[in-house]
Each structure stands twice: as structure tokens, then as C-alpha cells.
Scaffold this active site. Structure first.
Site, mmCIF file in Angstrom:
data_model
loop_
_atom_site.group_PDB
_atom_site.id
_atom_site.type_symbol
_atom_site.label_atom_id
_atom_site.label_comp_id
_atom_site.label_asym_id
_atom_site.label_seq_id
_atom_site.Cartn_x
_atom_site.Cartn_y
_atom_site.Cartn_z
ATOM 1 N N ARG A 164 0.649 -0.976 -0.201
ATOM 2 C CA ARG A 164 0.053 0.063 -0.292
ATOM 3 C C ARG A 164 1.001 1.651 0.181
ATOM 4 O O ARG A 164 0.402 2.153 -0.511
ATOM 5 C CB ARG A 164 -0.867 0.265 0.649
ATOM 6 N N GLY A 165 1.898 1.227 0.610
ATOM 7 C CA GLY A 165 2.636 2.016 0.808
ATOM 8 C C GLY A 165 3.481 2.770 -0.493
ATOM 9 O O GLY A 165 3.212 4.207 -1.221
#
Length: 362
Positions: A285-286
Site C-alpha cells: 500500500r505504501g
């Protein structure tokens, strides 16, 4: 910008300070796929005021008249089943216009209030699906704001995050199922002193910003004076900044229009992932959020190619809340992100911190 407004709120362009929060909110409006914003910080720092101001800033949206889900006339992913059936059958669809919805989720809300409820008695007696839409339906194509999200029941937070990620809300009860679009920008706020959000839930928010009370006396006086002027005469105050509001609104619309054309070089994408690896960030996600936020920032500034500076301006807000917490560590998580960024991008850390602070203040 429409001259007729249903609500008078403090203008977004007049909010003093909190530049990181304002930028994160604008980027999420430009690209809602970033995943929302978590705002943590002191009470009375203008969080609610800024979010309401953002909704007021945005241009009105075209909706299907009388539809409770703010259905789009053209995008099937933003249409309720009823609207799609009417379009498929060739029924006449009336076009309407509506201010971007800004929905507050109260702390005491139940799951039925959030998701909507099915009238089982009516369904059984009359043979029709009687669905009472909830707050997720009203928030479709708008903003959903949860104050004190860290005090909200975990199962409600799960429902919120699932809907925000999928863009749909499904209610199932007694063998009856109703599904409707629920695409919104999720904005949560809270005070860390009143409880932390679970790490696995915090990770689901696209960006995280920290707001602090303004300490400088001159700025505090300026904030008080502006608020007093607005409260005394909202019309005149809003008229005085109308040109700035319209300019920023157009900038956001232009950014939305060119977003899909913005390009980010493979070398920069590799370095973003290297920063995530350096910080030992779980999952991807980052990486995804940093890429999307950098592209949205480039679009916001009217460019079609992401630069290193764009990444520098968004990397901390995209990653700081995904780091594993060490209770003995005194270093702020944002500083850890900047340190990793400087290492991977081979920049001088002492110089880059000041450049980063200047960049986020623009």
C-alpha cells in the site's frame, strides 16, 4: 463557481497554516484512489473547519434527480441498480445538480445508520425490497468525515474502510441483499491522547498528517481576526476571497482532467519502493499510495511528469503511519521517512529536511 450556495462555510483559501493537511486533502480530491486521509493532532486546530471548507470549494456534481445515491448520469460504477435499470429500459432520466456531499459520521452511529437497513416486514408482506439508505449512500461521490475515529467501534471502522476501498456497500439480511455505490473520500481525525487506532486499520488510510496548534503569536492573532471577520459578515468575507476560491477550484478540476496523463519514470518508481523497503513497510500500500500522491501533486501543479521533488513532498504523509512503532524510539516517524528518502535518493539530509519543510509549506 455557483453563486447560489446552500451553506456558508469558512473559505478553504483563508485557512491559515496546516499546509500539509490542506495538500493531502486536495490530492485525495484529485485522485480518490489514494485512499483518504487520517488527521491526528490537537483539538481546536481547524480540522473540521478545513474539511467543510473543502467540500464547499469543490464544483457541483451532476446527479440523477431524485436518486438517493447521488448517481452519475454516465459512469455505471457510480450508479444505483435502479438508475441502471431505468437507463437500460430507455426510461427518461432527469438531470440535477448538487453540492458535493460532506457527511459527518457521529460517534454513536449504529451499523444500520451507517450502511442502511432493509425493511423485512415490507419485503415479506408486499414482496418489494424496501431499503432505507444509510450514511454511506449519502456520501457517494462526496466526503465522509469521521471525527474521533480512534474512538469509533472497530467493526464500524472495518465497514467504512472496506466500502472506501471497494466503492460499494452491500447490506444482507434475512436472505435479502442490496448493493449500491459508495465511492467517497474517507477523512478521519483524532487526538492521539484519547487512544491510538489499530495499526492494521491505520494502514488502510492512504495518507496521514499531523496537525499542531499554531504557537506564533502573530499567526494566532491572524487566525482569530479572520474567524471574527467571517462570523461578523460571512457574505462580505466570502466575496473578498471569491477569486482565490475560483482559481483553486479550477486548478483542482484541471488536475483531475490531466491525472491519467501524468507519467512517473521507472527509476523513480524503483526508488519509491526502495524507500518502502528501507523502512520495512509491510505490504504494497505504501508504494501504491506514494506513486498516486506524487502523480496527483504533479497534476495539481499542471505538469504531466513526476519529479523527485513531488515525491519528497508526499512521501512522509504516505508512509509515516505504516512504520512499526518502537516505544523506546524518540525519533518522529516523519523524520525516519525523510532520512530513508535522503538515503535512497542520495540527498544531503540536513539540506533536504529544510527543503522538504519549504516544499510542504507551498
Amino acid at each position: 463557481m455557483s453563486s447560489t450556495r446552500k451553506r456558508r462555510v469558512f473559505p478553504f483559501t483563508s485557512v491559515i497554516g496546516q499546509e500539509e493537511m490542506k495538500l493531502a486533502l486536495l490530492l485525495n480530491v484529485i485522485d480518490p484512489r489514494i485512499g483518504g486521509v487520517m488527521i491526528m493532532g490537537d483539538r481546536g486546530t481547524g480540522k473540521s473547519t478545513t474539511i467543510r471548507a473543502l467540500a464547499d470549494l469543490l464544483p457541483a456534481i451532476e446527479v440523477v434527480e431524485g436518486d438517493p445515491y447521488n448517481s452519475s448520469l454516465e459512469d455505471p460504477d457510480l450508479q444505483s441498480n435502479d438508475v441502471r435499470e431505468r437507463i437500460d429500459s430507455g426510461s427518461d432520466i432527469q438531470k440535477g445538480e448538487k453540492q458535493v456531499p460532506m457527511i459527518d459520521l457521529p460517534l454513536g452511529a449504529t451499523e444500520d445508520r451507517l450502511c442502511g437497513t432493509i425493511d423485512i416486514e415490507k419485503a415479506l408482506s408486499e414482496g418489494v425490497r424496501a431499503f432505507e439508505p444509510g450514511l454511506l449512500a449519502k456520501a457517494n461521490r462526496g466526503l465522509l468525515y469521521v471525527d474521533e475515529v480512534n474512538l469509533l467501534d472497530d467493526h464500524l471502522v472495518d465497514v467504512l474502510l472496506d466500502s472506501a476501498a471497494s466503492g460499494w456497500n452491500t447490506v444482507e439480511r434475512e436472505g435479502i441483499s442490496v448493493r449500491h455505490p459508495a465511492r467517497f473520500v474517507l477523512i478521519g481525525s483524532g487526538n492521539p491522547e484519547e487512544g491510538e487506532l489499530r495499526p492494521q486499520l491505520l494502514d488502510r488510510f492512504g495518507m496521514s498528517v499531523e496537525v499542531r496548534t499554531v504557537r506564533e503569536a502573530k499567526l494566532r492573532v491572524q487566525v482569530v481576526d479572520q474567524r471574527t471577520a467571517f462570523d461578523n459578515d460571512p457574505e462580505s468575507f466570502s466575496d473578498s476571497v471569491q477569486e482565490k476560491q475560483e482559481s483553486l477550484q479550477q486548478k483542482v478540476v484541471d488536475a483531475q482532467n490531466i491525472l491519467n496523463e501524468v507519467f512517473i519514470e521507472e527509476d523513480l518508481r524503483l526508488r519509491i519502493s526502495a524507500v518502502c523497503g528501507e523502512l520495512d513497510v509491510d505490504g504494497l500500500r505504501g508504494d501504491i499510495v506514494t506513486n498516486r500522491a506524487a502523480r496527483a501533486l504533479a497534476a495539481f501543479e499542471g505538469r504531466k511528469e513526476v519529479t523527485e521533488e513531488d515525491i519528497a513532498r508526499v512521501v512522509s504523509t504516505a508512509l509515516r503511519h505504516r512504520l512499526r512503532k518502537d516505544p523506546l524510539e524518540q525519533v518522529d516517524s516523519g523524520d525516519r521517512v525523510i532520512k530513508a528518502f535522503c538515503k535512497v535518493f542520495e540527498r544531503n539530509e540536513s539540506d533536504d529536511v529544510s527543503e522538504f519543510e519549504l516544499a510542504t509549506a507551498n
